[in-house]
Design a protein around this motif. Structure first.
Motif, PDB file in Angstrom:
ATOM      1  N   SER A 100       1.047   5.295  -9.005  1.00  0.00           N
ATOM      2  CA  SER A 100       1.667   4.102  -8.449  1.00  0.00           C
ATOM      3  C   SER A 100       3.102   4.016  -8.955  1.00  0.00           C
ATOM      4  O   SER A 100       3.501   4.742  -9.872  1.00  0.00           O
ATOM      5  N   ASP A 116       0.573   3.748  -3.056  1.00  0.00           N
ATOM      6  CA  ASP A 116       0.574   5.144  -2.611  1.00  0.00           C
ATOM      7  C   ASP A 116       1.996   5.525  -2.222  1.00  0.00           C
ATOM      8  O   ASP A 116       2.512   5.061  -1.201  1.00  0.00           O
ATOM      9  N   VAL A 117       2.622   6.375  -3.020  1.00  0.00           N
ATOM     10  CA  VAL A 117       4.018   6.745  -2.751  1.00  0.00           C
ATOM     11  C   VAL A 117       4.144   8.000  -1.894  1.00  0.00           C
ATOM     12  O   VAL A 117       5.249   8.414  -1.557  1.00  0.00           O
ATOM     13  N   ASN A 118       3.025   8.611  -1.548  1.00  0.00           N
ATOM     14  CA  ASN A 118       3.053   9.925  -0.892  1.00  0.00           C
ATOM     15  C   ASN A 118       2.921   9.870   0.623  1.00  0.00           C
ATOM     16  O   ASN A 118       3.427  10.747   1.319  1.00  0.00           O
ATOM     17  N   THR A 119       2.246   8.865   1.158  1.00  0.00           N
ATOM     18  CA  THR A 119       2.041   8.781   2.603  1.00  0.00           C
ATOM     19  C   THR A 119       2.767   7.567   3.165  1.00  0.00           C
ATOM     20  O   THR A 119       3.027   6.595   2.451  1.00  0.00           O
ATOM     21  N   ASN A 120       3.095   7.640   4.465  1.00  0.00           N
ATOM     22  CA  ASN A 120       3.766   6.540   5.163  1.00  0.00           C
ATOM     23  C   ASN A 120       5.001   6.079   4.384  1.00  0.00           C
ATOM     24  O   ASN A 120       5.161   4.911   4.062  1.00  0.00           O
ATOM     25  N   GLN A 121       5.897   7.021   4.133  1.00  0.00           N
ATOM     26  CA  GLN A 121       7.088   6.710   3.338  1.00  0.00           C
ATOM     27  C   GLN A 121       8.186   6.010   4.146  1.00  0.00           C
ATOM     28  O   GLN A 121       8.959   5.241   3.580  1.00  0.00           O
ATOM     29  N   LYS A 160       0.827  -1.210   0.000  1.00  0.00           N
ATOM     30  CA  LYS A 160       0.000   0.000   0.000  1.00  0.00           C
ATOM     31  C   LYS A 160       0.862   1.262   0.000  1.00  0.00           C
ATOM     32  O   LYS A 160       0.442   2.297  -0.512  1.00  0.00           O
ATOM     33  N   ASN A 161       2.058   1.187   0.603  1.00  0.00           N
ATOM     34  CA  ASN A 161       2.896   2.378   0.719  1.00  0.00           C
ATOM     35  C   ASN A 161       4.361   1.965   0.765  1.00  0.00           C
ATOM     36  O   ASN A 161       4.693   0.764   0.765  1.00  0.00           O
ATOM     37  N   ILE A 191       3.958  -0.425  -5.588  1.00  0.00           N
ATOM     38  CA  ILE A 191       3.542   0.432  -4.471  1.00  0.00           C
ATOM     39  C   ILE A 191       2.358   1.282  -4.908  1.00  0.00           C
ATOM     40  O   ILE A 191       2.443   2.035  -5.877  1.00  0.00           O
ATOM     41  N   CYS A 221      -1.492  -4.414   7.148  1.00  0.00           N
ATOM     42  CA  CYS A 221      -0.781  -3.437   6.322  1.00  0.00           C
ATOM     43  C   CYS A 221       0.597  -3.911   5.883  1.00  0.00           C
ATOM     44  O   CYS A 221       1.232  -3.273   5.035  1.00  0.00           O
TER      45      CYS A 221
END
Length: 257
Positions: free
Chosen positions: A201, A51-56, A12-13, A49, A232
């Motif tokens: 993505s 979502d590359v913007n959150t929870n990096q 997801k991240n 991946i 997760c």
């Protein structure tokens, strides 16, 4: 001799992708001794991946967010311009510079990334950049670029998918810094060209994705007190998991239920 494992990771991240990747290498990796005599455990990995913007950044990453912030600043056109301005004998120069390869490719001084971005067309598979130069890098014994190519695909009017290719990839110490930096570098070009694109993505492939022998003790220590959340797939402390109707979950997953 062990066979080299091929793994496909869907995450997801970025935090989840890194967590799953080091787990897979730690459990399934082939022991390998490259020609420079540093032992590794390795797999061939493809990582998708969402979502590359959150929870990096996962808390178990072996360095803090300040280093990642610094790395993001170095993957920019401004850094490439500064690097190229240095005299050849300047001690701040090193064997290869991703920003130079990305924004001022080779001897041509052609800004490959910017040209790809401003010319994106839906359905095109041509928006590729290569950071590897055969005539420069093959004769060298070591210290060649690990990241060797990328592709940007325009999916619709605003969304892009980014593809990344590594010939050799340090999963433990390299991945958690370079993936956020590549994402930020591409997004910065979108902003500077006043384009409405976002990264929908990212798919990264590492032909030889490894953990160095010197880092295996640190990885072993991580998994003594942590494990992957069943939901997760992020590394979380074992003591933090909470029973739910869907099974054990980390605090972050529990919040989102």
């Amino acid at each position: 001799m062990m066979e080299m494992e091929a793994v496909l990771i869907k995450a997801k991240n970025i935090s989840s992708a890194w967590s799953q990747l080091i787990y897979e290498i730690y459990k399934k990796g082939e022991e390998h001794k490259p020609d420079y005599n540093t032992m590794t455990k390795r797999v061939h990995a493809t990582i998708q991946i969402e979502d590359v913007n959150t929870n990096q950044v996962n808390p178990a990453v072996p360095f803090g967010e300040n280093l990642i912030k610094k790395y993001k600043e170095e993957l920019t056109e401004e850094y490439a311009d500064w690097y190229i301005s240095l005299p050849e004998d300047d001690k701040r120069k090193f064997d290869y510079c991703y920003a130079k390869q990305l924004f001022r490719y080779g001897e041509t001084a052609y800004n490959t990334l910017k040209e790809n971005v401003v010319n994106l067309r839906p359905g095109s598979r041509r928006h590729v950049g290569v950071l590897w130069e055969n005539e420069v890098h093959i004769p060298k014994f070591e210290d060649q670029p690990c990241w060797i190519a990328y592709k940007i695909e325009l999916i619709n009017d605003t969304q892009t998918r980014v593809y990344i290719l590594y010939r050799s990839w340090d999963a433990f110490g390299g991945f958690p810094a370079n993936i956020p930096a590549i994402v930020e570098g591409i997004k910065k070009v979108f902003r500077e060209q006043d384009l409405p694109y976002e990264i929908e993505s990212l798919i990264a492939t590492g032909w030889d994705t490894h953990i160095y022998d010197a880092d295996l003790q640190a990885v072993e220590k991580i998994f003594k007190s942590n494990e992957l959340c069943p939901l997760c797939k992020c590394i979380m402390p074992k003591h933090s998991f909470i029973p739910t109707t869907k099974g054990r979950a980390c605090p972050e997953c529990k919040k989102s239920m």
